[in-house]
Design a protein around this motif. Structure first.
Motif, PDB file in Angstrom:
ATOM      1  N   VAL A  34     -52.812  26.454 -41.722  1.00 13.67           N
ATOM      2  CA  VAL A  34     -53.814  27.482 -42.021  1.00 13.67           C
ATOM      3  C   VAL A  34     -55.200  26.868 -42.082  1.00 13.67           C
ATOM      4  CG1 VAL A  34     -54.512  29.272 -43.670  1.00 13.67           C
ATOM      5  CG2 VAL A  34     -52.079  28.814 -43.267  1.00 13.67           C
ATOM      6  N   ALA A  35     -55.282  25.652 -42.607  1.00 16.59           N
ATOM      7  CA  ALA A  35     -56.574  24.975 -42.704  1.00 16.59           C
ATOM      8  C   ALA A  35     -57.202  24.780 -41.331  1.00 16.59           C
ATOM      9  CB  ALA A  35     -56.415  23.632 -43.408  1.00 16.59           C
ATOM     10  N   GLU A  36     -56.389  24.506 -40.323  1.00 15.08           N
ATOM     11  CA  GLU A  36     -56.937  24.332 -38.976  1.00 15.08           C
ATOM     12  C   GLU A  36     -57.652  25.594 -38.500  1.00 15.08           C
ATOM     13  OE1 GLU A  36     -54.041  22.955 -36.206  1.00 15.08           O
ATOM     14  OE2 GLU A  36     -53.680  21.078 -37.272  1.00 15.08           O
ATOM     15  N   ALA A  37     -57.089  26.763 -38.825  1.00 17.24           N
ATOM     16  CA  ALA A  37     -57.735  28.018 -38.444  1.00 17.24           C
ATOM     17  C   ALA A  37     -59.032  28.210 -39.215  1.00 17.24           C
ATOM     18  CB  ALA A  37     -56.790  29.191 -38.695  1.00 17.24           C
ATOM     19  N   ILE A  38     -59.043  27.851 -40.481  1.00 16.46           N
ATOM     20  CA  ILE A  38     -60.260  27.967 -41.281  1.00 16.46           C
ATOM     21  C   ILE A  38     -61.345  27.042 -40.748  1.00 16.46           C
ATOM     22  CG2 ILE A  38     -61.258  27.542 -43.568  1.00 16.46           C
ATOM     23  CD1 ILE A  38     -58.615  28.505 -44.769  1.00 16.46           C
ATOM     24  N   VAL A  39     -60.966  25.817 -40.409  1.00 15.21           N
ATOM     25  CA  VAL A  39     -61.944  24.867 -39.869  1.00 15.21           C
ATOM     26  C   VAL A  39     -62.532  25.393 -38.568  1.00 15.21           C
ATOM     27  CG1 VAL A  39     -62.216  22.554 -38.901  1.00 15.21           C
ATOM     28  CG2 VAL A  39     -60.961  22.870 -41.032  1.00 15.21           C
ATOM     29  N   LEU A  40     -61.709  25.998 -37.724  1.00 13.31           N
ATOM     30  CA  LEU A  40     -62.221  26.603 -36.491  1.00 13.31           C
ATOM     31  C   LEU A  40     -63.281  27.652 -36.809  1.00 13.31           C
ATOM     32  CD1 LEU A  40     -62.138  27.238 -33.418  1.00 13.31           C
ATOM     33  CD2 LEU A  40     -60.291  28.860 -33.950  1.00 13.31           C
ATOM     34  N   LEU A  41     -62.976  28.545 -37.743  1.00 16.26           N
ATOM     35  CA  LEU A  41     -63.925  29.604 -38.090  1.00 16.26           C
ATOM     36  C   LEU A  41     -65.189  29.042 -38.729  1.00 16.26           C
ATOM     37  CD1 LEU A  41     -61.435  32.229 -39.564  1.00 16.26           C
ATOM     38  CD2 LEU A  41     -62.544  32.289 -37.315  1.00 16.26           C
ATOM     39  N   ALA A  42     -65.027  28.017 -39.538  1.00 18.71           N
ATOM     40  CA  ALA A  42     -66.173  27.454 -40.254  1.00 18.71           C
ATOM     41  C   ALA A  42     -67.111  26.681 -39.339  1.00 18.71           C
ATOM     42  CB  ALA A  42     -65.680  26.538 -41.379  1.00 18.71           C
ATOM     43  N   THR A  43     -66.570  26.155 -38.242  1.00 19.06           N
ATOM     44  CA  THR A  43     -67.367  25.237 -37.422  1.00 19.06           C
ATOM     45  C   THR A  43     -67.762  25.779 -36.057  1.00 19.06           C
ATOM     46  OG1 THR A  43     -65.362  24.173 -36.535  1.00 19.06           O
ATOM     47  CG2 THR A  43     -66.319  23.239 -38.544  1.00 19.06           C
ATOM     48  N   ASN A  44     -67.040  26.749 -35.538  1.00 21.43           N
ATOM     49  CA  ASN A  44     -67.346  27.244 -34.197  1.00 21.43           C
ATOM     50  C   ASN A  44     -68.509  28.233 -34.258  1.00 21.43           C
ATOM     51  OD1 ASN A  44     -67.224  29.024 -31.780  1.00 21.43           O
ATOM     52  ND2 ASN A  44     -65.523  27.691 -31.242  1.00 21.43           N
ATOM     53  N   PRO A  45     -69.636  27.945 -33.610  1.00 15.76           N
ATOM     54  CA  PRO A  45     -70.826  28.789 -33.763  1.00 15.76           C
ATOM     55  C   PRO A  45     -70.740  30.132 -33.045  1.00 15.76           C
ATOM     56  CG  PRO A  45     -71.233  27.078 -32.141  1.00 15.76           C
ATOM     57  CD  PRO A  45     -69.890  26.775 -32.739  1.00 15.76           C
ATOM     58  N   ASN A  46     -69.652  30.368 -32.322  1.00 19.37           N
ATOM     59  CA  ASN A  46     -69.542  31.592 -31.528  1.00 19.37           C
ATOM     60  C   ASN A  46     -68.545  32.591 -32.099  1.00 19.37           C
ATOM     61  OD1 ASN A  46     -70.588  32.894 -29.150  1.00 19.37           O
ATOM     62  ND2 ASN A  46     -68.559  32.691 -28.229  1.00 19.37           N
ATOM     63  N   ILE A  47     -68.051  32.344 -33.317  1.00 22.20           N
ATOM     64  CA  ILE A  47     -67.068  33.253 -33.922  1.00 22.20           C
ATOM     65  C   ILE A  47     -67.655  33.859 -35.187  1.00 22.20           C
ATOM     66  CG2 ILE A  47     -64.741  33.531 -34.834  1.00 22.20           C
ATOM     67  CD1 ILE A  47     -63.907  31.041 -33.344  1.00 22.20           C
ATOM     68  N   THR A  48     -67.708  35.183 -35.238  1.00 21.23           N
ATOM     69  CA  THR A  48     -68.123  35.880 -36.452  1.00 21.23           C
ATOM     70  C   THR A  48     -67.498  37.266 -36.468  1.00 21.23           C
ATOM     71  OG1 THR A  48     -70.022  36.370 -37.884  1.00 21.23           O
ATOM     72  CG2 THR A  48     -70.246  36.933 -35.542  1.00 21.23           C
ATOM     73  N   GLY A  49     -67.318  37.788 -37.680  1.00 20.11           N
ATOM     74  CA  GLY A  49     -66.719  39.110 -37.833  1.00 20.11           C
ATOM     75  C   GLY A  49     -65.252  39.147 -37.462  1.00 20.11           C
ATOM     76  N   THR A  50     -64.563  38.018 -37.578  1.00 20.12           N
ATOM     77  CA  THR A  50     -63.194  37.886 -37.102  1.00 20.12           C
ATOM     78  C   THR A  50     -62.248  37.510 -38.235  1.00 20.12           C
ATOM     79  OG1 THR A  50     -63.907  37.212 -34.891  1.00 20.12           O
ATOM     80  CG2 THR A  50     -61.691  36.553 -35.552  1.00 20.12           C
ATOM     81  N   VAL A  51     -61.054  38.106 -38.225  1.00 22.79           N
ATOM     82  CA  VAL A  51     -59.976  37.704 -39.119  1.00 22.79           C
ATOM     83  C   VAL A  51     -58.847  37.151 -38.256  1.00 22.79           C
ATOM     84  CG1 VAL A  51     -58.323  38.408 -40.884  1.00 22.79           C
ATOM     85  CG2 VAL A  51     -60.580  39.485 -40.808  1.00 22.79           C
ATOM     86  N   ILE A  52     -58.556  35.878 -38.402  1.00 26.11           N
ATOM     87  CA  ILE A  52     -57.478  35.249 -37.639  1.00 26.11           C
ATOM     88  C   ILE A  52     -56.169  35.411 -38.393  1.00 26.11           C
ATOM     89  CG2 ILE A  52     -56.519  33.057 -36.833  1.00 26.11           C
ATOM     90  CD1 ILE A  52     -59.239  32.144 -36.077  1.00 26.11           C
TER      91      ILE A  52
END
Length: 235
Positions: free
Chosen positions: A207-225
């Motif tokens: 789960v942490a890997e998905a959080i790190v993706l959301l926290a660091t990828n500048p092109n993802i917003t408004g998304t629930v993985i």
């Protein structure tokens, strides 16, 4: 070096997030109410700094955020055990306590940190698959997590260019399950894994890997993985 604040970062998913972001070189700040767990977590996350904090106390959260500002990555991983069970068996007071454990501290902490966020900051929250899957006995806890996940899209628009996202985990082997006797926990996990398309129970690191993706990828917003092993499909 990005400054990262993980609220609820001393065990389970929060600790795994801190460990992974530390490897990326973030300046890690971990916040939790428990001094002993905080001390262990800062040892587990090399170079991190720990802060005793009650996320439900806005003045304390605001002061901490201001002291380390600007905050580039805010991750809130608060957990609660309330709200599970058939709705007919839950009292309204029990439901209120469940929201007081997770939803209101999440909102309180987020509001308090807002003035200290960097202009291009990310905010990542944690809901749960109970918000999305029609599972008997989850109306209370599901509505709680739906409330958290419901913050994501409006705030992504409202706070832009600050990014706001969340993850929606399913069964995860974390200390959240410590109230189960070990044998019962193992038996439940084995049974639950058989119902999942992935045939496995997630680890906190998954789960942490998905959080790190959301926290660091500048092109993802408004998304629930949805990081649930397919639980929403099996349910």
């Amino acid at each position: 070096m990005p400054t990262t604040l993980v609220i609820g970062g001393t065990s389970g998913i929060g600790l795994a997030v801190a460990q992974q972001l530390s490897l990326r070189g973030d300046d890690l700040h971990l916040a939790s109410r428990g001094q002993d767990r905080l001390a262990k977590a800062t040892v587990a996350v090399e170079g991190s700094r720990g802060h005793v904090l009650d996320a439900g106390q806005p003045d304390a959260v605001r002061a901490l955020a201001a002291s380390i500002a600007p905050v580039h990555r805010l991750v809130i991983t608060l957990a609660g055990n309330g709200g599970a069970g058939p709705l007919a068996d839950l009292t309204v007071d029990e439901l209120r306590r469940a929201f007081e454990e997770k939803y209101w501290p999440t909102v309180t902490a987020l509001k308090a940190v807002l003035p200290s966020l960097a202009p291009d900051a990310s905010v990542t929250l944690v809901g749960a698959i109970t918000a999305r899957a029609a599972m008997p006995g989850t109306a209370g806890i599901g509505s709680l997590n739906a409330a958290i996940e419901g913050l994501v899209r409006p705030l992504a628009a409202e706070l832009a260019p600050i990014r706001v996202n969340a993850v929606s985990p399913g069964y995860v082997d974390t200390p959240w399950w410590d109230s189960f006797p070990p044998d019962a926990r193992a038996a439940f996990f084995a049974q639950a894994a058989e119902t999942l398309p992935t045939k496995r129970i997630a680890t906190a690191a998954d789960v942490a890997e998905a959080i790190v993706l959301l926290a660091t990828n500048p092109n993802i917003t408004g998304t629930v993985i949805e990081t649930d092993g397919g639980a929403r499909l099996a349910a």
